[in-house]
Design an enzyme around this catalytic site. Structure first.
Site, PDB file in Angstrom:
ATOM      1  N   HIS A  79     -13.940   5.633   4.829  1.00 52.40           N
ATOM      2  CA  HIS A  79     -15.142   6.425   5.042  1.00 52.40           C
ATOM      3  C   HIS A  79     -15.398   7.455   3.895  1.00 52.40           C
ATOM      4  O   HIS A  79     -14.377   7.768   3.341  1.00 52.40           O
ATOM      5  CB  HIS A  79     -14.802   7.255   6.095  1.00 52.40           C
ATOM      6  CG  HIS A  79     -14.601   6.366   7.642  1.00 52.40           C
ATOM      7  ND1 HIS A  79     -15.642   5.874   8.224  1.00 52.40           N
ATOM      8  CD2 HIS A  79     -13.583   5.878   8.313  1.00 52.40           C
ATOM      9  CE1 HIS A  79     -15.393   5.356   9.465  1.00 52.40           C
ATOM     10  NE2 HIS A  79     -14.145   5.383   9.302  1.00 52.40           N
ATOM     11  N   ALA A 110       7.154  -5.488   7.834  1.00 55.70           N
ATOM     12  CA  ALA A 110       6.657  -4.709   9.183  1.00 55.70           C
ATOM     13  C   ALA A 110       5.969  -3.432   8.687  1.00 55.70           C
ATOM     14  O   ALA A 110       6.434  -2.644   7.809  1.00 55.70           O
ATOM     15  CB  ALA A 110       7.777  -4.535  10.044  1.00 55.70           C
ATOM     16  N   ALA A 128       8.918  -2.800   4.411  1.00 57.03           N
ATOM     17  CA  ALA A 128       8.521  -2.277   5.579  1.00 57.03           C
ATOM     18  C   ALA A 128       8.028  -0.917   5.624  1.00 57.03           C
ATOM     19  O   ALA A 128       8.687  -0.011   4.927  1.00 57.03           O
ATOM     20  CB  ALA A 128       9.494  -2.490   6.784  1.00 57.03           C
ATOM     21  N   ARG A 148       5.181   1.683  -4.587  1.00 61.58           N
ATOM     22  CA  ARG A 148       5.438   1.611  -5.956  1.00 61.58           C
ATOM     23  C   ARG A 148       6.748   0.693  -6.080  1.00 61.58           C
ATOM     24  O   ARG A 148       7.307   0.163  -5.240  1.00 61.58           O
ATOM     25  CB  ARG A 148       5.964   2.938  -6.444  1.00 61.58           C
ATOM     26  CG  ARG A 148       7.203   3.437  -5.633  1.00 61.58           C
ATOM     27  CD  ARG A 148       7.566   4.866  -6.369  1.00 61.58           C
ATOM     28  NE  ARG A 148       8.472   5.500  -5.746  1.00 61.58           N
ATOM     29  CZ  ARG A 148       9.787   5.129  -5.687  1.00 61.58           C
ATOM     30  NH1 ARG A 148      10.119   4.001  -6.513  1.00 61.58           N
ATOM     31  NH2 ARG A 148      10.793   5.753  -4.997  1.00 61.58           N
ATOM     32  N   LYS A 151      11.977  -2.329  -8.198  1.00 62.39           N
ATOM     33  CA  LYS A 151      12.605  -3.418  -9.036  1.00 62.39           C
ATOM     34  C   LYS A 151      12.053  -4.799  -9.234  1.00 62.39           C
ATOM     35  O   LYS A 151      10.831  -4.918  -8.607  1.00 62.39           O
ATOM     36  CB  LYS A 151      14.172  -3.817  -8.448  1.00 62.39           C
ATOM     37  CG  LYS A 151      14.238  -4.537  -7.376  1.00 62.39           C
ATOM     38  CD  LYS A 151      15.474  -4.654  -6.827  1.00 62.39           C
ATOM     39  CE  LYS A 151      15.567  -5.586  -5.469  1.00 62.39           C
ATOM     40  NZ  LYS A 151      17.014  -5.345  -5.122  1.00 62.39           N
TER      41      LYS A 151
END
Length: 180
Positions: A79, A110, A128, A148, A151
């Site tokens: 939006h 998940a 997750a 981010r 590794k």
């Protein structure tokens, strides 16, 4: 009543499959999900999306060999909220649209949210609970809010071996450039 609910869900997914821009073989979608604009979604082969997904497409491409955990959210638009002189209610339908691409051989955990203008590159693992707000490099492990890199999936020797064994669109030096 439960049987009627199952039939309605099956019909919904059948209609969605017929609407997809493109779909490959061996696609498994759990029945507890929803598609917004399925005609703007392309699927490759061998895709599993677990339960309770919400996928709102504008321009969404799935590669092949992708596994996704439960409670996935993909939004290909946001939006607009920075229009001066207008109340947010009045601009609620104003959107900024950005494509999402999930390349081959990706594993998404998940409770992951993927926002517009994201490329999840080949071989990436997303932990997750992550919120993906920007493109991610190939063959990396990424987590967090915002998501981010924490590794690399392989060291350089393993990566070189892996890329020689699988059909990849990336060359060894290309991946190293993303890693830098």
């Amino acid at each position: 009543m439960n049987k009627i609910h199952e039939i309605l869900i099956w019909l919904y997914f059948f209609k969605s499959f017929k609407s997809f821009k493109k779909y490959g073989k061996n696609i498994h979608l759990s029945f507890d999900g929803i598609f917004i604009r399925p005609e703007e979604i392309s699927f490759g082969d061998n895709i599993f999306i677990n339960k309770n997904f919400h996928i709102s497409a504008r321009n969404l491409n799935f590669g092949s060999n992708i596994m996704i955990g439960p409670n996935l959210v993909i939004e290909c638009d946001n939006h607009k909220f920075n229009i001066s002189g207008k109340k947010m209610w009045d601009i609620r339908e104003s959107r900024e649209i950005g494509a999402v691409s999930i390349e081959d051989d990706v594993w998404i955990g998940a409770n992951v949210t993927i926002l517009p203008n994201v490329i999840i590159r080949e071989g990436t693992v997303i932990g997750a609970g992550s919120v993906v707000t920007k493109p991610l490099p190939p063959y990396s492990v990424c987590v967090g809010v915002p998501c981010r890199v924490i590794k690399r999936r392989f060291n350089e020797q393993q990566l070189n071996h892996h890329l020689n064994e699988v059909l990849s669109k990336y060359h060894f030096k290309d991946v190293l450039n993303y890693w830098d």
